[in-house]
Design a protein around this motif. Structure first.
Motif, mmCIF file in Angstrom:
data_model
loop_
_atom_site.group_PDB
_atom_site.id
_atom_site.type_symbol
_atom_site.label_atom_id
_atom_site.label_comp_id
_atom_site.label_asym_id
_atom_site.label_seq_id
_atom_site.Cartn_x
_atom_site.Cartn_y
_atom_site.Cartn_z
ATOM 1 N N TYR A 281 0.802 -1.145 -0.036
ATOM 2 C CA TYR A 281 0.089 0.034 -0.075
ATOM 3 C C TYR A 281 0.835 1.326 -0.038
ATOM 4 O O TYR A 281 1.802 1.315 0.691
ATOM 5 C CB TYR A 281 -0.963 -0.060 1.174
ATOM 6 C CG TYR A 281 -1.902 -1.125 1.294
ATOM 7 C CD1 TYR A 281 -2.963 -1.296 0.318
ATOM 8 C CD2 TYR A 281 -1.891 -2.018 2.428
ATOM 9 C CE1 TYR A 281 -3.891 -2.310 0.357
ATOM 10 C CE2 TYR A 281 -2.804 -2.902 2.534
ATOM 11 C CZ TYR A 281 -3.834 -2.934 1.339
ATOM 12 O OH TYR A 281 -4.909 -4.074 1.376
ATOM 13 N N VAL A 283 1.708 4.210 1.357
ATOM 14 C CA VAL A 283 1.343 5.171 2.603
ATOM 15 C C VAL A 283 1.522 6.685 2.535
ATOM 16 O O VAL A 283 1.060 7.268 3.420
ATOM 17 C CB VAL A 283 1.967 4.672 3.731
ATOM 18 C CG1 VAL A 283 1.543 3.087 3.959
ATOM 19 C CG2 VAL A 283 3.558 4.782 3.717
ATOM 20 N N LEU A 288 -4.686 6.121 1.856
ATOM 21 C CA LEU A 288 -4.051 4.947 2.250
ATOM 22 C C LEU A 288 -2.998 5.251 3.175
ATOM 23 O O LEU A 288 -2.307 4.575 3.752
ATOM 24 C CB LEU A 288 -3.137 4.498 0.997
ATOM 25 C CG LEU A 288 -4.220 3.824 -0.030
ATOM 26 C CD1 LEU A 288 -3.618 3.225 -1.109
ATOM 27 C CD2 LEU A 288 -5.443 2.810 0.559
ATOM 28 N N ARG A 294 -6.376 1.027 5.307
ATOM 29 C CA ARG A 294 -5.531 0.006 4.669
ATOM 30 C C ARG A 294 -5.991 -1.358 5.302
ATOM 31 O O ARG A 294 -6.135 -2.273 4.619
ATOM 32 C CB ARG A 294 -3.751 0.146 4.935
ATOM 33 C CG ARG A 294 -3.488 1.408 4.479
ATOM 34 C CD ARG A 294 -1.826 1.412 4.377
ATOM 35 N NE ARG A 294 -1.253 1.183 5.782
ATOM 36 C CZ ARG A 294 -0.945 2.193 6.522
ATOM 37 N NH1 ARG A 294 -1.180 3.761 5.918
ATOM 38 N NH2 ARG A 294 -0.411 2.060 7.731
ATOM 39 N N ILE A 411 -1.550 0.722 -5.149
ATOM 40 C CA ILE A 411 -0.967 -0.775 -4.552
ATOM 41 C C ILE A 411 -0.129 -1.047 -5.577
ATOM 42 O O ILE A 411 -0.257 -1.263 -6.669
ATOM 43 C CB ILE A 411 -2.346 -1.500 -4.256
ATOM 44 C CG1 ILE A 411 -3.441 -0.898 -3.679
ATOM 45 C CG2 ILE A 411 -1.874 -2.714 -4.171
ATOM 46 C CD1 ILE A 411 -4.715 -1.518 -3.728
#
Length: 520
Positions: A281, A283, A288, A294, A411
């Motif tokens: 993910y 971040v 996210l 998440r 992603i």
């Protein structure tokens, strides 16, 4: 024309092109050829910085001091001498003395010496790219004799295991130490291995010919030429292996394996692997950057469905990033299960309303990643989330992720197999803080996790139980923070022609075939 016929026609046209290449190679008189249909290309052939699928080529051109031999039903895993004939370690674990094999020559004709070993590792460390981190504990290298090399370490480490790594542990000729990355990626080499690079066409193929005077044993009717044909289309790869245009391939759809097993001209080799599939993910991108978002996405992932549909049941549930078979694996790791109602509740807590759009990148050559994406997308739609699936060639996917986190994917889906067999390799590369992204392509950073990974690495050579505890604690924090969705562990599945002799899969070297061991 329907889609299925279109794909078949396209594949056959590509196969005709491959046949032309094959016939051309045969006409050149290169002799006995082993052809690999590889689903990915080779972005870097510099032995100091290579850290991707290029290892498949380099493992046949270069050699390290040692090689990892996996456990079997009747024997434990071990480290086997290669360019070294043996080694000794001091009582404190900080001084390692390797004795080198006499009579080994590099492809330029120069002899293997302790100075060559020192020069190779120091160049790799100085450049500081790829997997050079494996040599981090080495503070100095001494060469008291031509065939003895002494490593001084900052703390006790299993240097024999490190020296068996599939990246950054290659030893190369003194004559190439001053060459730059472009020289190697023009198709030049300086190895001791059984083959040398004779032709390299980036994005298409690498051709190796047998090196004269190789020190090791060559089997009767061993291959004289190796051709790595980059074949990203799995339909084409399957046609090549079935028709005999290729001798080895992988990454074919799991649903095709039963038919392949019934083909008397093929062997489908299924073995345990150290390979795990996950999605990192981003971040750095909203929303996210929120842990609960998440966590919700991970709760929405259809783990069992992906294993059933994507691997025909061959895969197993991932328990974090460290797969079974690697010391430090946590069989009781608290990974989430699919729970759409719990996912919906977490999204509501964070105020995420219907209409969220996310992008998932994955390798266009990996059928399982496409299946995972489609099934996940369907689940996310029930939560009002649109997941756009973006298949890409591996190098393009990687470069996009390394360029600018804020403009990159949401992603990043990929497989990981070990540089060398240690949990440190998985956790350090994927979740340790990085100033410049390399493989931490979710851009996750946690000082406590970093400290546990670093401390565990230092203890790996002296207190493995404590190191395992720290690695597990670090991984559990990564799971709690939902830095990634841990999709599945999959076995190694390789398809080879039935007339190939001597094939053995080694999970420590992901999708690498040591062609010198084979014959027809």
């Amino acid at each position: 024309m329907n889609r299925r016929n279109f794909l078949k026609t396209t594949a056959l046209a590509a196969l005709a092109t491959a046949a032309t290449r094959w016939n051309f190679a045969m006409a050149e008189g290169t002799g006995s050829i082993f052809t690999l249909a590889c689903p990915t290309s080779f972005p870097d052939l510099d032995p100091a910085t290579s850290f991707s699928n290029d290892g498949a080529v380099l493992a046949n051109v270069y050699e390290g001091l040692a090689r990892y031999i996996p456990a079997t039903e009747t024997s434990e895993a071990k480290i086997e001498p290669l360019l070294a004939t043996g080694w000794d370690v001091s009582a404190d674990g900080k001084t390692w003395t390797f004795t080198l094999r006499d009579g080994v020559k590099f492809h330029d004709g120069s002899p293997l010496t302790s100075e060559a070993v020192k020069g190779s590792i120091e160049r790799t460390k100085k450049i500081g790219g790829g997997a050079s981190f494996i040599w981090g504990p080495v503070t100095s290298i001494e060469t008291p004799e031509p065939l003895k090399v002494v490593f001084q370490l900052s703390e006790p480490q299993p240097l024999d295991l490190i020296a068996s790594a599939g990246f950054a542990a290659w030893i190369y000729a003194p004559s190439v130490l001053d060459k730059d990355n472009a020289w190697f990626n023009a198709g030049n080499d300086g190895g001791t291995g059984p083959f040398k690079i004779t032709r390299y066409e980036p994005g298409q193929r690498a051709v190796l010919d047998r090196a004269d005077g190789y020190w090791g044993k060559v089997p009767e009717n061993g291959f004289k030429t190796v051709s790595f044909e980059i074949t990203e289309d799995s339909t084409l790869a399957q046609n090549m292996i079935e028709s005999g245009q290729a001798d080895w391939t992988y990454s074919l759809p799991y649903e095709n394996l039963e038919a392949l097993k019934s083909n008397p001209d093929l062997n489908v080799v299924v073995n345990p692997s150290f390979e795990t599939l996950f999605g990192l993910y981003n971040v750095k991108r909203k929303p996210l950057d929120k842990v609960k978002v998440r966590q919700a996405l991970s709760l929405a992932f259809p783990y069992d469905d992906v294993i059933a549909a994507g691997t025909s049941g061959f895969g197993t549930r991932a328990k974090g990033v460290i797969p079974a078979g690697i010391w430090g694996h946590d069989a009781d790791a608290p990974v989430p299960k699919t729970d759409l109602e719990a996912a919906k509740a977490l999204l509501a807590e964070e105020g995420i309303e219907s209409g969220l759009e996310l992008t998932m990148t994955y390798s266009s050559s990996q059928a399982i990643e496409a299946v995972a994406g489609e099934l996940w997308k369907a689940n996310l739609e029930t939560l009002g989330i649109t997941l756009t699936l973006q298949p890409m060639a591996w190098e393009a996917q990687w470069q996009l992720a390394k360029s600018n986190p804020e403009a990159a994917q949401d992603i990043f889906v990929m497989f990981w197999w070990p540089t060398f067999v240690t949990p440190y390799d998985y956790l350090f590369n994927l979740f340790h803080s990085e100033e410049k992204p390399n493989f931490n392509l979710g851009y996750y950073s946690n000082a406590d996790v970093d400290a546990k990974i670093d401390e565990a690495a230092k203890l790996s050579g002296t207190d493995r139980p404590r190191a395992e505890t720290l690695f597990r604690e670090a991984q559990r924090k990564v799971i709690e923070d939902a830095a990634a969705v841990f999709m599945l562990d999959q076995p190694n599945v390789h398809i080879i022609r039935a007339d190939i002799k001597g094939y053995k899969d080694n999970p420590a070297y992901g999708h690498i075939t040591f062609v010198n061991e084979l014959s027809r």
